[in-house]
Motif scaffolding. Sequence first.
Motif, PDB file in Angstrom:
ATOM      1  N   ALA A  11      40.915 -62.885  37.506  1.00  0.00           N
ATOM      2  CA  ALA A  11      40.032 -64.057  37.431  1.00  0.00           C
ATOM      3  C   ALA A  11      38.565 -63.638  37.459  1.00  0.00           C
ATOM      4  CB  ALA A  11      40.336 -65.016  38.580  1.00  0.00           C
ATOM      5  N   ILE A  12      38.247 -62.675  38.313  1.00  0.00           N
ATOM      6  CA  ILE A  12      36.865 -62.202  38.377  1.00  0.00           C
ATOM      7  C   ILE A  12      36.478 -61.506  37.076  1.00  0.00           C
ATOM      8  CG2 ILE A  12      35.337 -60.542  39.539  1.00  0.00           C
ATOM      9  CD1 ILE A  12      36.720 -61.335  42.157  1.00  0.00           C
ATOM     10  N   SER A  13      37.375 -60.683  36.546  1.00  0.00           N
ATOM     11  CA  SER A  13      37.086 -60.002  35.270  1.00  0.00           C
ATOM     12  C   SER A  13      36.918 -61.007  34.137  1.00  0.00           C
ATOM     13  CB  SER A  13      38.215 -59.022  34.932  1.00  0.00           C
ATOM     14  OG  SER A  13      38.275 -58.001  35.901  1.00  0.00           O
ATOM     15  N   ALA A  14      37.779 -62.021  34.096  1.00  0.00           N
ATOM     16  CA  ALA A  14      37.672 -63.049  33.053  1.00  0.00           C
ATOM     17  C   ALA A  14      36.362 -63.826  33.194  1.00  0.00           C
ATOM     18  CB  ALA A  14      38.860 -63.995  33.120  1.00  0.00           C
ATOM     19  N   GLY A  15      35.981 -64.109  34.429  1.00  0.00           N
ATOM     20  CA  GLY A  15      34.719 -64.811  34.667  1.00  0.00           C
ATOM     21  C   GLY A  15      33.524 -63.999  34.222  1.00  0.00           C
ATOM     22  N   LEU A  16      33.550 -62.714  34.514  1.00  0.00           N
ATOM     23  CA  LEU A  16      32.447 -61.852  34.072  1.00  0.00           C
ATOM     24  C   LEU A  16      32.415 -61.742  32.553  1.00  0.00           C
ATOM     25  CD1 LEU A  16      32.568 -59.035  36.761  1.00  0.00           C
ATOM     26  CD2 LEU A  16      30.793 -60.750  36.427  1.00  0.00           C
ATOM     27  N   GLY A  17      33.579 -61.630  31.928  1.00  0.00           N
ATOM     28  CA  GLY A  17      33.631 -61.586  30.461  1.00  0.00           C
ATOM     29  C   GLY A  17      33.070 -62.860  29.862  1.00  0.00           C
ATOM     30  N   LEU A  18      33.416 -63.997  30.466  1.00  0.00           N
ATOM     31  CA  LEU A  18      32.892 -65.279  30.012  1.00  0.00           C
ATOM     32  C   LEU A  18      31.371 -65.322  30.172  1.00  0.00           C
ATOM     33  CD1 LEU A  18      33.511 -68.183  29.032  1.00  0.00           C
ATOM     34  CD2 LEU A  18      33.676 -68.809  31.447  1.00  0.00           C
ATOM     35  N   ALA A  19      30.890 -64.806  31.300  1.00  0.00           N
ATOM     36  CA  ALA A  19      29.448 -64.802  31.538  1.00  0.00           C
ATOM     37  C   ALA A  19      28.719 -63.977  30.475  1.00  0.00           C
ATOM     38  CB  ALA A  19      29.142 -64.252  32.927  1.00  0.00           C
ATOM     39  N   PHE A  20      29.263 -62.805  30.173  1.00  0.00           N
ATOM     40  CA  PHE A  20      28.629 -61.967  29.152  1.00  0.00           C
ATOM     41  C   PHE A  20      28.702 -62.603  27.765  1.00  0.00           C
ATOM     42  CE2 PHE A  20      29.491 -58.277  32.129  1.00  0.00           C
ATOM     43  CZ  PHE A  20      28.162 -58.161  32.512  1.00  0.00           C
ATOM     44  N   ALA A  21      29.744 -63.379  27.498  1.00  0.00           N
ATOM     45  CA  ALA A  21      29.872 -64.027  26.190  1.00  0.00           C
ATOM     46  C   ALA A  21      28.943 -65.236  26.067  1.00  0.00           C
ATOM     47  CB  ALA A  21      31.322 -64.458  25.964  1.00  0.00           C
ATOM     48  N   VAL A  22      28.707 -65.931  27.174  1.00  0.00           N
ATOM     49  CA  VAL A  22      27.921 -67.170  27.136  1.00  0.00           C
ATOM     50  C   VAL A  22      26.430 -66.926  27.325  1.00  0.00           C
ATOM     51  CG1 VAL A  22      27.570 -69.357  28.373  1.00  0.00           C
ATOM     52  CG2 VAL A  22      29.873 -68.591  27.870  1.00  0.00           C
ATOM     53  N   MET A  34      17.879 -67.276  34.000  1.00  0.00           N
ATOM     54  CA  MET A  34      19.131 -66.961  34.696  1.00  0.00           C
ATOM     55  C   MET A  34      19.931 -65.875  33.977  1.00  0.00           C
ATOM     56  SD  MET A  34      19.318 -69.123  37.288  1.00  0.00           S
ATOM     57  CE  MET A  34      21.021 -69.304  37.663  1.00  0.00           C
ATOM     58  N   VAL A  35      19.617 -65.599  32.750  1.00  0.00           N
ATOM     59  CA  VAL A  35      20.407 -64.667  31.947  1.00  0.00           C
ATOM     60  C   VAL A  35      20.546 -63.296  32.604  1.00  0.00           C
ATOM     61  CG1 VAL A  35      20.501 -63.443  29.736  1.00  0.00           C
ATOM     62  CG2 VAL A  35      20.002 -65.890  29.793  1.00  0.00           C
ATOM     63  N   PRO A  36      19.475 -62.690  33.136  1.00  0.00           N
ATOM     64  CA  PRO A  36      19.637 -61.354  33.719  1.00  0.00           C
ATOM     65  C   PRO A  36      20.592 -61.305  34.927  1.00  0.00           C
ATOM     66  CG  PRO A  36      17.315 -61.825  33.353  1.00  0.00           C
ATOM     67  CD  PRO A  36      18.067 -63.092  33.103  1.00  0.00           C
ATOM     68  N   VAL A  37      20.754 -62.420  35.617  1.00  0.00           N
ATOM     69  CA  VAL A  37      21.606 -62.419  36.816  1.00  0.00           C
ATOM     70  C   VAL A  37      22.831 -63.326  36.651  1.00  0.00           C
ATOM     71  CG1 VAL A  37      19.775 -61.800  38.433  1.00  0.00           C
ATOM     72  CG2 VAL A  37      20.169 -64.202  37.864  1.00  0.00           C
ATOM     73  N   SER A  38      23.159 -63.665  35.426  1.00  0.00           N
ATOM     74  CA  SER A  38      24.266 -64.606  35.208  1.00  0.00           C
ATOM     75  C   SER A  38      25.603 -64.046  35.684  1.00  0.00           C
ATOM     76  CB  SER A  38      24.351 -64.993  33.735  1.00  0.00           C
ATOM     77  OG  SER A  38      24.571 -63.846  32.937  1.00  0.00           O
ATOM     78  N   ASP A  39      25.829 -62.751  35.542  1.00  0.00           N
ATOM     79  CA  ASP A  39      27.098 -62.190  36.007  1.00  0.00           C
ATOM     80  C   ASP A  39      27.222 -62.314  37.527  1.00  0.00           C
ATOM     81  OD1 ASP A  39      25.029 -60.360  36.275  1.00  0.00           O
ATOM     82  OD2 ASP A  39      26.342 -58.616  36.038  1.00  0.00           O
ATOM     83  N   ALA A  40      26.123 -62.159  38.228  1.00  0.00           N
ATOM     84  CA  ALA A  40      26.153 -62.317  39.689  1.00  0.00           C
ATOM     85  C   ALA A  40      26.472 -63.758  40.074  1.00  0.00           C
ATOM     86  CB  ALA A  40      24.822 -61.891  40.288  1.00  0.00           C
ATOM     87  N   TRP A  41      25.897 -64.724  39.328  1.00  0.00           N
ATOM     88  CA  TRP A  41      26.184 -66.127  39.603  1.00  0.00           C
ATOM     89  C   TRP A  41      27.671 -66.432  39.378  1.00  0.00           C
ATOM     90  CZ3 TRP A  41      23.407 -69.203  42.374  1.00  0.00           C
ATOM     91  CH2 TRP A  41      22.030 -69.015  42.453  1.00  0.00           C
ATOM     92  N   ILE A  42      28.236 -65.874  38.327  1.00  0.00           N
ATOM     93  CA  ILE A  42      29.656 -66.106  38.047  1.00  0.00           C
ATOM     94  C   ILE A  42      30.525 -65.520  39.158  1.00  0.00           C
ATOM     95  CG2 ILE A  42      31.556 -65.570  36.465  1.00  0.00           C
ATOM     96  CD1 ILE A  42      29.712 -67.711  35.404  1.00  0.00           C
ATOM     97  N   VAL A  43      30.200 -64.297  39.611  1.00  0.00           N
ATOM     98  CA  VAL A  43      30.961 -63.679  40.699  1.00  0.00           C
ATOM     99  C   VAL A  43      30.850 -64.523  41.967  1.00  0.00           C
ATOM    100  CG1 VAL A  43      31.086 -61.679  42.236  1.00  0.00           C
ATOM    101  CG2 VAL A  43      30.877 -61.350  39.779  1.00  0.00           C
ATOM    102  N   LEU A  44      29.660 -65.018  42.284  1.00  0.00           N
ATOM    103  CA  LEU A  44      29.488 -65.876  43.453  1.00  0.00           C
ATOM    104  C   LEU A  44      30.296 -67.170  43.324  1.00  0.00           C
ATOM    105  CD1 LEU A  44      25.691 -65.488  44.260  1.00  0.00           C
ATOM    106  CD2 LEU A  44      27.625 -64.719  45.635  1.00  0.00           C
ATOM    107  N   LEU A  45      30.262 -67.754  42.150  1.00  0.00           N
ATOM    108  CA  LEU A  45      31.019 -68.981  41.913  1.00  0.00           C
ATOM    109  C   LEU A  45      32.521 -68.747  42.081  1.00  0.00           C
ATOM    110  CD1 LEU A  45      31.038 -71.962  40.907  1.00  0.00           C
ATOM    111  CD2 LEU A  45      31.340 -71.020  38.619  1.00  0.00           C
ATOM    112  N   LEU A  46      33.043 -67.701  41.446  1.00  0.00           N
ATOM    113  CA  LEU A  46      34.468 -67.398  41.557  1.00  0.00           C
ATOM    114  C   LEU A  46      34.858 -67.045  42.990  1.00  0.00           C
ATOM    115  CD1 LEU A  46      35.048 -65.345  38.299  1.00  0.00           C
ATOM    116  CD2 LEU A  46      35.897 -67.636  38.814  1.00  0.00           C
TER     117      LEU A  46
END
Length: 152
Positions: A11-22, A34-46
């Motif tokens: 789930a975390i890997s899929a979330g990070l992949g989604l973050a990089f795609a979006v 927010m783009v430079p830290v979007s992967d961190a936001w996704i990890v925090l959300l998940l």
Amino acid sequence: MERRATLVGAAISAGLGLAFAVTPLLLDTPLAGMVPVSDAWIVLLLSGILVVTPLHSLRDAVSELGGVAARSTVRQAVLNIVLQELNAQGIRLVDDTVFTSGRAVQGLLYIDPGTALSALDVDLLRDQLERTCRQRFENLALELVLTCRDPL
């Protein structure tokens, strides 16, 4: 447990992949900062979503240690069994307390026998009630308290 850990990792890997795609889609929006830290936001959300189940388990375990009452379905099932036996013997149930501790079910039954009972009679009644209840609840313990009025 390994299955659950694998699902969490996926789930975390899929979330990070989604973050990089979006994130490239956010460059021309007000969220561009927010783009430079979007992967961190996704990890925090998940992580926030995934921590809910363990927190509920912890809350339930602490409640059990505090002697929280059993679920109403467990309590009602115990009372249905007990009331059949007590009514057959002309004994009134004044009040009850049924609680769980892990897989064990414990009950405190306040009864008014209406007549004098010896200590042996009370022990035999408790044993009979426990035997009957254990057909449904394997780890059950009951205690009887003789009274003629509501304890509260």
